[in-house]
Scaffold this active site. Structure first.
Site, PDB file in Angstrom:
ATOM      1  N   PHE A 191       0.080   0.418   2.102  1.00  0.00           N
ATOM      2  CA  PHE A 191       1.106   1.556   1.454  1.00  0.00           C
ATOM      3  C   PHE A 191       0.204   2.860   1.961  1.00  0.00           C
ATOM      4  O   PHE A 191       0.944   4.063   1.534  1.00  0.00           O
ATOM      5  CB  PHE A 191       1.272   1.471  -0.038  1.00  0.00           C
ATOM      6  CG  PHE A 191       1.910   0.210  -0.197  1.00  0.00           C
ATOM      7  CD1 PHE A 191       3.336  -0.146   0.064  1.00  0.00           C
ATOM      8  CD2 PHE A 191       1.147  -0.776  -0.877  1.00  0.00           C
ATOM      9  CE1 PHE A 191       3.732  -1.354  -0.210  1.00  0.00           C
ATOM     10  CE2 PHE A 191       1.721  -1.961  -1.310  1.00  0.00           C
ATOM     11  CZ  PHE A 191       3.094  -2.357  -0.992  1.00  0.00           C
ATOM     12  N   PRO A 206      -3.953  -4.655  -3.902  1.00  0.00           N
ATOM     13  CA  PRO A 206      -4.217  -3.731  -2.807  1.00  0.00           C
ATOM     14  C   PRO A 206      -3.402  -3.005  -2.119  1.00  0.00           C
ATOM     15  O   PRO A 206      -2.181  -3.080  -1.911  1.00  0.00           O
ATOM     16  CB  PRO A 206      -4.642  -5.199  -1.616  1.00  0.00           C
ATOM     17  CG  PRO A 206      -4.699  -6.284  -2.927  1.00  0.00           C
ATOM     18  CD  PRO A 206      -3.862  -5.945  -3.870  1.00  0.00           C
ATOM     19  N   CYS A 207      -3.949  -1.664  -1.863  1.00  0.00           N
ATOM     20  CA  CYS A 207      -3.230  -0.597  -1.129  1.00  0.00           C
ATOM     21  C   CYS A 207      -3.008  -0.336   0.138  1.00  0.00           C
ATOM     22  O   CYS A 207      -2.283   0.514   0.567  1.00  0.00           O
ATOM     23  CB  CYS A 207      -3.611   0.658  -2.152  1.00  0.00           C
ATOM     24  SG  CYS A 207      -5.141   1.167  -1.593  1.00  0.00           S
ATOM     25  N   PRO A 208      -3.805  -1.057   1.110  1.00  0.00           N
ATOM     26  CA  PRO A 208      -3.872  -0.461   2.349  1.00  0.00           C
ATOM     27  C   PRO A 208      -2.386  -0.466   3.206  1.00  0.00           C
ATOM     28  O   PRO A 208      -2.263   0.266   3.857  1.00  0.00           O
ATOM     29  CB  PRO A 208      -4.796  -1.626   3.155  1.00  0.00           C
ATOM     30  CG  PRO A 208      -5.803  -2.056   2.020  1.00  0.00           C
ATOM     31  CD  PRO A 208      -4.865  -1.995   0.702  1.00  0.00           C
TER      32      PRO A 208
END
Length: 154
Positions: free
Chosen positions: A75, A71-73
């Site tokens: 960053f 999951p990227c949120p």
């Protein structure tokens, strides 16, 4: 070739791999709806609903290639009140799985903001989907042990 797709979501990465002639063997995600979508799109892949934050890597078996999109949120510049240290929990778990499984090659994909937070990896580069024929600028960081494909639209 045995291929493991971690944080598989609805199967976008698995579809790209399929189009490249590489079929995912096992896909893992903890989001039921995404995993169900993946199963529709990739019916010959084994699917496992599991929290990768707590999974024991030694139970996964051996794979030749691992793809992962944690999951990227935390960053992403699109999120306010980011907490990269929280996001790193699953990134580090991905690296732990790679170290246990010892695939011949592996790729972790994420937003460019992850770059300064990445734990030590053998290689990391930023690529833009527009350089590969996608009609949008979509920069991503790819880390791992792999050969960078030549751009088709550079």
């Amino acid at each position: 070739m045995k291929v493991l797709d971690l944080f598989c979501g609805g199967g976008g990465a698995s579809e790209g791999l399929r189009q490249a002639g590489i079929a995912s063997t096992l896909a893992i995600d903890n989001w039921k709806a995404a995993l169900e979508t993946h199963a529709v799109n990739h019916p010959n892949t084994e699917h496992l609903k599991a929290d990768l934050g707590v999974i024991d890597p030694s139970t996964l078996g051996r794979f030749d290639f691992i793809w992962g999109s944690p999951p990227c949120p935390e960053f992403s510049t699109g999120k306010t009140n980011r907490n990269p240290r929280v996001g790193l929990i699953l990134v580090k778990k991905f690296i732990e799985i790679v170290e246990e499984v010892k695939p011949r090659a592996w790729v972790m994909e994420n937003v460019p903001g992850i770059r300064k937070w990445l734990p030590k990896v053998p290689f990391a580069t930023k690529l833009d989907a527009a350089d590969y024929g996608v009609p949008q600028n979509r920069p991503r960081v790819f880390a791992g042990q792999f050969i960078v494909p030549l751009a088709t639209n550079a």
